[in-house]
Design an enzyme around this catalytic site. Structure first.
Site, PDB file in Angstrom:
ATOM      1  N   ALA A   8       0.806  -1.084  -0.022  1.00 49.31           N
ATOM      2  CA  ALA A   8       0.208   0.048  -0.031  1.00 49.31           C
ATOM      3  C   ALA A   8       0.876   1.085   0.127  1.00 49.31           C
ATOM      4  O   ALA A   8       2.178   1.313   0.426  1.00 49.31           O
ATOM      5  CB  ALA A   8      -0.908   0.098   1.388  1.00 49.31           C
TER       6      ALA A   8
ATOM      7  N   HIS B  60      -2.381   1.533   9.086  1.00 44.67           N
ATOM      8  CA  HIS B  60      -1.022   2.005   8.855  1.00 44.67           C
ATOM      9  C   HIS B  60      -0.885   2.955   7.797  1.00 44.67           C
ATOM     10  O   HIS B  60      -0.637   4.370   7.970  1.00 44.67           O
ATOM     11  CB  HIS B  60      -0.144   0.822   8.350  1.00 44.67           C
ATOM     12  CG  HIS B  60       1.196   1.114   7.984  1.00 44.67           C
ATOM     13  ND1 HIS B  60       2.353   0.847   8.947  1.00 44.67           N
ATOM     14  CD2 HIS B  60       1.780   1.590   6.957  1.00 44.67           C
ATOM     15  CE1 HIS B  60       3.430   1.327   8.389  1.00 44.67           C
ATOM     16  NE2 HIS B  60       3.100   1.736   7.274  1.00 44.67           N
ATOM     17  N   GLU B  61      -1.764   3.038   6.743  1.00 45.16           N
ATOM     18  CA  GLU B  61      -1.760   3.865   5.775  1.00 45.16           C
ATOM     19  C   GLU B  61      -2.479   5.439   6.267  1.00 45.16           C
ATOM     20  O   GLU B  61      -2.087   6.357   6.161  1.00 45.16           O
ATOM     21  CB  GLU B  61      -2.446   3.704   4.453  1.00 45.16           C
ATOM     22  CG  GLU B  61      -1.668   2.468   3.648  1.00 45.16           C
ATOM     23  CD  GLU B  61      -0.128   2.544   3.743  1.00 45.16           C
ATOM     24  OE1 GLU B  61       0.347   3.723   3.354  1.00 45.16           O
ATOM     25  OE2 GLU B  61       0.675   1.622   3.946  1.00 45.16           O
TER      26      GLU B  61
ATOM     27  N   HIS C 152      -0.391   7.436   8.412  1.00 46.29           N
ATOM     28  CA  HIS C 152       0.326   8.420   7.755  1.00 46.29           C
ATOM     29  C   HIS C 152      -0.493   9.506   7.316  1.00 46.29           C
ATOM     30  O   HIS C 152      -0.134  10.614   7.273  1.00 46.29           O
ATOM     31  CB  HIS C 152       0.826   7.855   6.455  1.00 46.29           C
ATOM     32  CG  HIS C 152       1.901   7.058   6.586  1.00 46.29           C
ATOM     33  ND1 HIS C 152       3.184   7.682   6.369  1.00 46.29           N
ATOM     34  CD2 HIS C 152       2.040   5.742   6.635  1.00 46.29           C
ATOM     35  CE1 HIS C 152       3.911   6.585   6.460  1.00 46.29           C
ATOM     36  NE2 HIS C 152       3.162   5.402   6.671  1.00 46.29           N
TER      37      HIS C 152
ATOM     38  N   GLU D 222       8.135   5.007   9.075  1.00 49.01           N
ATOM     39  CA  GLU D 222       7.922   3.729   9.055  1.00 49.01           C
ATOM     40  C   GLU D 222       7.655   2.821  10.286  1.00 49.01           C
ATOM     41  O   GLU D 222       6.492   2.316  10.660  1.00 49.01           O
ATOM     42  CB  GLU D 222       8.346   2.866   8.082  1.00 49.01           C
ATOM     43  CG  GLU D 222       8.415   3.331   6.801  1.00 49.01           C
ATOM     44  CD  GLU D 222       7.239   3.339   6.118  1.00 49.01           C
ATOM     45  OE1 GLU D 222       6.365   2.474   6.732  1.00 49.01           O
ATOM     46  OE2 GLU D 222       6.975   4.016   5.029  1.00 49.01           O
TER      47      GLU D 222
END
Length: 907
Positions: free
Chosen positions: A284, A319-320, A323, A351
Site C-alpha cells: 500500500a 497503517h496508511e 500516515h 515507518e
C-alpha cells in the site's frame, strides 16, 4: 542505475509550486506500447546566483526548456536557455543558461517532456486486469522513494516541498484521480481532431514529490462522509458490486476519527480516495488524499471469514491512515507526510512509528484482536530473529553510508518497519503513553508541513519529561534512544540471581568463531520485571553490568523473577539455572501466573539462546514439560516452529527421535487439539474471531497428523470423504491444506484422482489450486507420485510454471524426494529448457536436507557436474558441503534431544 542513486541536488533553487499536466496516450482496446507526455512549470526561489538549473529527471526526453522571471507576467523577461543535458547516472537534467539567476528572485522553469509508460509497477505504470469478463487497463503511480523523477522533471527530495496544480488529460471513458478533488472537467481535441477529457484538480497543500499520485481507470466506487470529509473506495466494478470493499469503507472513517481525537488535530484534506489495484508492488502507499492498495489488502470477501483477512485489512488500512491523519497511534506515517524526514536515512521514524501505531488503530476497530499478542508475534519476534546477523545495519544510518553501500530501496525492510515499531513500543512503555502522546502532539504542532529528524523528536520528548516528576531516566532521551537506533543488533541480559547481578552484551552467535571480539556495544536498557507475580518498579541498566540487591532471591523455590515483562523491551533474557528451574516448576503448577506474552517470550528466548550457543538444548526442553496446560495457539506455534520446523518434517521421520517426539508431544497436544477439533466438527463459525486460530491452527493440526494422531487422520479422511460425496462442500479453510494432504495420504488412488479432478475444475481459486498441488504430493504410494510428476511434464495439463511447483512439492516429502530426484535427472533436457538453472538450484537446496555423507554429495555431483557451469558447480558443492555440516550438527542435536526425551517421555 538503481533508483535513488542518491545524488543530492544543489540548494541554489528551491521549488515553491508546480503546474503539472500529464497526458498518457492510452485508449481502451489498443495494444500498446504507450507513451505519455506532459508539461511542467516549476516556480522556484533562487537562493544564490547561478547560471545552471539542476533538477531530477530520469528516463524522460525533455524539450522546449525555458526560464522566465515570474510567476507574474509583469515580472516578465526570459532568461535564455543555452542547452539542456541529461546526466543519466545522477538522474538529473541540467539547464545551462545564457544569463544568471539572481538570489532572492523568483523564476519559472518550463519543460515539456515525454516518457514510455511501462508495465513494471514503478513510477507511472500501466496495469492490465479483467473485470466483468472483459480485459481492461488502468494507469497508476508509485513514486516512493525516488520515482517521481521518472514521471516529470522535479526536485525529487523529501525535504523540498511545494504546492501542486495538477491536470490530467485522458480518454473520456476513464476517470482521473489525484491527491486533491477535481474542480473542473472539460474536453479538448488533439492534433488529429480526436476527443480527450481534461480533469483539473484543486491546488494541493505543501508536500514532497514522492507523495504526488495519479490514477486513471474505469472503476466504480463506494463512498461515505466522515466529519464532513468524503471517503471513497475505488475498485473493479465486479468487486464493488459484490460488496468486497464494504468492510474497508466501514472501518476507514472510524480510524480517521480515532486518530484525530487521540492527537487532537484535524485531517487537512477535503477528501480521501482509497484505490484497490489488481496488481501493485507495494502492499500500500500513503500518497496524500489518494492511497493505493494491493487489491488483496483492501478487499474482504464474505468467503474470507477464516483467513485472518479482516485483521490484515484493519492493520494495513490503519497503517496508511496513520500516515494520513496526524493522529496518534498509527500515525507516524502520516506524520511522514506532515513532518517529512530531511532525508531517507530517518525513514524508520516514518515507518517504524507508523507500524507501531497501526496496531493501535487496528485494535480500535477490531477490539477482539488481542493486540499485544499479535504485535509481539508479528512484529517483535520476527525482527529479533533477523537483527543479529553480522552486517545488519542500524536503524538510523548516516547519510554517506546510504549514498554508497546500498541503495535506498533496501531501507524499506523489516529493520525499518519492525525494529522501528518495537523500539517505539519500548519508548511508549517507559515514557508512559500519556507523556508520549503529549510529546508527539507538541512535536506535530511545531513541525507540521516541514521537515524534522529524530533529534527533533527526542528534544520534544525531553521537554515533556523535564516538565514533570513522575518519571525519571538515568540519561537524556537522546542518549537512551541513540543507543537503540544508532547501534546495530540488540542486547541479551544475563542474570545471576544469587548475587542479583545483571550484565549485558550484544546478542551474537557464539558458535561463530569471529563473533566474540570487538563488539563492546552497550545499551541503556529499561527493565520491567515482576517477582512472584507482582510487578516491580522499572529499573535501568546503563552500563555493562550492575548489581541490583532487590533482585537477589531467597532459598525458597517459590521465589522467582521475570524480566522484560510482556516483551516491553527490545532484547532477550538469559536466566541462570536456578531461576529457570523455578520458572519451569511454576509453569507446571500454574502457567497463568506468567502473562501469555511472557510465556511466549520465555520459550522463544530459550530456543534462540540454544541456537546461538548460550545454553544447552536440554535447558530449553525443560520449559516444554508444562505444555499440556498451555491453551494459547501462538505459544504452541513458537514451540512447534522450534521442535518440528517445516523443512525438517521429511528428514525427522528417519531418526530415532521421531517415536519419542511423537509420544512426548502428543500427550501435551491432546487438550488443545481436542478443543479445536471440537469446533471443526461442530461449529467452525465460532472461530471467526479467533485470530490465532486463523493463522496457526493449520500448523497444530498438520503436526498432530504428522505425528500420526489417529483422531487427526480420521478427521482428515472424514472431511475429505464429505467433499468427495459432494463437491459443493467446503472443507473448513482453517485446516484445508492439512485435510487435503492427509485425505490423499491415508487414501488410495481414488482420493488422489478426486484431487486431480478438482484441480482441473476451472473455477477453483489460485489458493485452492495450490492446496491441491501440494496435497497430491502427499500420496504414500510411489507409483502415484511418479505418475503425478509425469502429468506435470505434459504441457496440455498444466500452465507451464506448475511443473516446477509439483517437483518441489514432491521432493520435500519423505517418500517423494528420491522419486523426484530421479525424475529430474531423467528429464533434465526438457526441464532445463523450460525452467533453466533456477529449478535445479531449488531442487538441490531441498535435496541438501537429506545429505549426510560425502557419498551422497558425490551422487548429486555426478549429475550437476555435467549440467552446470564451473562457477555454479563450485558454489553448489560449497552449499552442499555446508548443508552436510549443518545436518551433522543437527544429528548431534537430535541425539541430545532423543536422550532427553528418553528420560522424560514418561513424566
Amino acid at each position: 542505475p538503481a533508483a535513488g542513486s542518491g545524488r543530492r541536488l544543489p540548494r541554489h533553487l528551491l521549488p515553491l509550486h508546480y503546474d503539472l499536466e500529464l497526458w498518457p496516450r492510452v485508449r481502451p482496446g489498443q495494444a500498446g506500447p504507450f507513451d505519455f507526455s506532459g508539461q511542467v512549470n516549476i516556480t522556484v526561489r533562487c537562493r544564490q546566483d547561478t547560471d545552471v538549473a539542476v533538477l531530477h529527471s530520469s528516463g524522460l526526453r525533455s524539450h522546449g526548456a525555458a526560464v522566465v522571471r515570474g510567476p507574474l507576467p509583469e515580472e516578465g523577461a526570459a532568461v535564455e536557455v543555452a542547452g539542456l543535458r541529461q546526466e543519466a547516472a545522477g538522474e538529473v537534467a541540467v539547464l545551462e543558461l545564457r544569463g544568471r539567476l539572481r538570489a532572492g528572485r523568483r523564476y519559472v522553469l518550463q519543460l515539456g517532456f515525454q516518457g514510455r509508460l511501462k508495465e513494471d509497477l514503478d513510477g507511472l505504470f500501466l496495469s492490465r486486469y479483467t473485470d466483468q469478463g472483459r480485459s481492461s487497463m488502468l494507469i497508476a503511480s508509485q513514486l516512493e522513494p525516488t520515482y517521481a523523477r521518472t514521471v516529470y522533471p522535479c526536485f525529487d527530495e523529501p525535504a523540498m516541498k511545494a504546492t501542486f496544480n495538477i491536470r490530467i488529460v485522458h480518454d473520456p471513458s476513464y476517470v482521473a484521480l489525484s491527491n486533491m478533488p477535481a474542480i473542473d472537467i472539460s474536453e479538448m481535441k488533439d492534433e488529429n481532431g480526436s476527443l480527450w477529457t481534461v480533469t483539473t484538480f484543486n491546488t494541493s497543500l505543501k508536500m514532497s514529490t514522492y507523495l504526488t499520485a495519479f490514477v486513471i481507470c474505469d472503476f466504480d466506487y463506494v463512498t461515505r462522509t466522515e466529519r464532513g470529509k468524503e471517503i471513497r473506495i475505488w475498485a473493479r466494478k465486479e468487486a464493488v458490486k459484490n460488496g468486497y470493499v464494504d468492510y474497508a469503507l466501514n472501518i476507514t472513517g472510524p480510524i480517521f476519527s480515532f486518530l484525530e481525537d487521540l492527537l487532537n488535530v484535524s485531517y487537512p484534506l477535503p477528501k480521501t480516495d482509497l484505490v484497490a489495484l489488481p496488481d501493485f508492488g507495494a502492499g500500500a502507499m500513503e500518497n496524500w488524499g489518494l492511497m493505493t492498495f494491493q487489491e488483496s489488502s483492501l478487499m474482504y470477501l464474505p468467503s474470507d471469514k477464516f483467513t485472518g483477512r479482516k485483521a490484515v485489512i484493519a492493520i494495513i488500512v490503519s497503517h496508511e491512515l496513520g500516515h494520513q491523519a496526524y493522529t496518534f497511534f498509527f500515525l507516524f506515517k502520516w506524520f511522514g507526510n506532515l513532518v517529512t524526514m530531511n532525508w531517507w536515512n530517518d525513514l524508520w521514524l516514518n515507518e517504524g512509528l507508523a507500524s507501531y501505531f497501526e496496531y493501535l488503530g487496528a485494535t480500535f476497530v477490531e477490539p477482539k484482536l488481542s493486540l499485544d499478542k499479535i504485535f509481539y508475534d508479528h512484529v517483535v519476534q520476527p525482527v529479533l530473529r533477523e537483527d543479529n546477523e553480522i552486517g545488519v545495519r542500524s536503524l538510523s544510518e548516516s547519510e554517506d553510508k546510504i549514498k554508497g553501500s546500498f541503495s535506498l530501496m533496501s531501507l524499506f525492510d523489516s529493520i525499518t518497519y519492525n525494529k522501528g515499531a518495537s523500539i517505539t513500543w519500548m519508548l511508549s512503555g517507559f515514557l508512559t503513553e500519556k507523556l508520549f502522546i503529549r510529546a508527539l502532539t507538541s512535536y506535530l504542532k511545531e513541525f507540521s508541513f516541514s521537515n524534522a529528524n529524530q533529534d527533533d523528536l527526542w528534544t520534544h520528548i525531553q521537554m515533556v519529561v523535564d516538565a514533570q516528576d513522575e518519571v525519571q531516566f538515568p540519561a537524556s532521551v537522546k542518549q537512551i534512544m541513540d543507543s537503540w537506533t544508532c547501534q546495530n543488533g540488540f542486547p541479551v541480559l544475563t542474570l545471576n540471581l544469587t548475587t542479583g547481578t545483571i550484565s549485558q552484551e550484544q546478542f551474537l552467535n557464539k558458535k561463530n568463531e569471529n563473533s566474540t571480539d570487538s563488539y563492546n556495544n552497550t545499551w541503556i536498557i529499561p527493565i520491567s520485571w515482576m517477582r512472584n507475580g507482582s510487578s516491580q518498579p522499572l529499573i535501568w541498566l546503563d552500563k555493562s553490568s550492575r548489581v541490583f540487591p532487590e533482585m537477589q532471591v531467597s532459598e525458597s523455590e517459590y521465589d522467582w523473577i521475570l524480566l522484560n515483562v510482556n516483551l516491553s523491551g527490545y532484547y532477550r533474557v538469559n536466566y541462570d539455572q536456578l531461576n529457570l528451574k523455578r520458572l519451569a516448576r511454576l509453569l507446571e503448577n500454574d502457567p497463568k501466573a506468567i502473562p501469555s506474552v511472557s510465556r511466549f517470550q520465555l520459550i522463544d528466548d530459550v530456543f534462540a539462546l540454544t541456537q546461538f550457543g548460550y545454553i544447552q538444548i536440554e535447558t530449553a526442553l525443560e520449559l516444554t514439560k508444562y505444555l499440556a496446560r498451555e491453551d494459547e495457539l501462538f505459544i504452541w506455534n513458537v514451540v512447534l516452529l522450534n521442535l518440528v520446523p517445516e523443512n525438517l518434517e521429511a528428514t525427522l521421520k528417519n531418526y530415532e527421535v521421531y517415536p519419542l517426539l511423537k509420544k512426548y508431544l502428543l500427550k501435551r497436544m491432546l487438550p488443545i487439539y481436542h478443543y479445536y477439533a471440537g469446533f471443526i466438527r461442530q461449529n467452525v463459525d465460532a472461530l471467526e474471531d479467533d485470530y490465532f486460530a486463523q493463522v496457526y491452527l493449520e500448523k497444530l493440526f498438520a503436526t498432530a497428523c504428522w505425528l500420526g494422531l489417529q483422531d487427526c487422520l480420521d478427521l482428515s479422511s472424514e472431511l475429505y470423504a464429505k467433499w468427495m460425496d459432494n463437491s459443493e462442500y467446503k472443507i473448513p479453510f482453517l485446516i484445508r491444506r492439512t485435510v487435503c494432504c492427509y485425505g490423499v495420504a491415508v487414501g488410495s488412488d481414488k482420493e488422489w484422482n478426486f484431487a486431480w479432478e478438482m484441480y482441473n475444475h476451472t473455477n477453483s481459486t489460485t489458493e485452492d489450486k495450490d492446496i491441491l498441488l501440494s496435497a497430491m504430493s502427499c500420496a504414500k504410494e510411489s507409483w502415484l507420485l511418479y505418475r503425478y510428476l509425469q502429468y506435470g511434464l505434459s504441457d496440455t495439463l498444466f500452465s507451464s510454471n506448475c511443473t516446477s511447483v509439483i517437483i518441489l512439492y514432491v521432493v520435500t516429502k519423505d517418500i517423494g524426494h528420491r522419486i523426484a530426484w530421479e525424475f529430474v535427472t531423467e528429464n533434465w533436457p526438457l526441464l532445463s529448457e523450460r525452467y533453466g538453472k533456477q529449478l535445479l538450484h531449488d531442487v538441490l537446496k531441498i535435496m541438501g536436507r537429506f545429505v549426510n555423507t560425502d557419498v551422497q554429495i558425490q551422487e548429486l555431483q555426478v549429475f550437476y557436474n555435467t549440467t552446470l557451469e564451473e562457477d555454479e558447480r563450485v558454489a553448489t558443492t560449497l552449499l552442499l558441503e555446508f548443508t552436510k555440516f549443518e545436518n551433522m550438527e543437527r544429528r548431534e542435536l537430535l541425539t541430545k534431544v532423543a536422550n532427553w526425551l528418553q528420560k522424560n517421555v514418561d513424566d
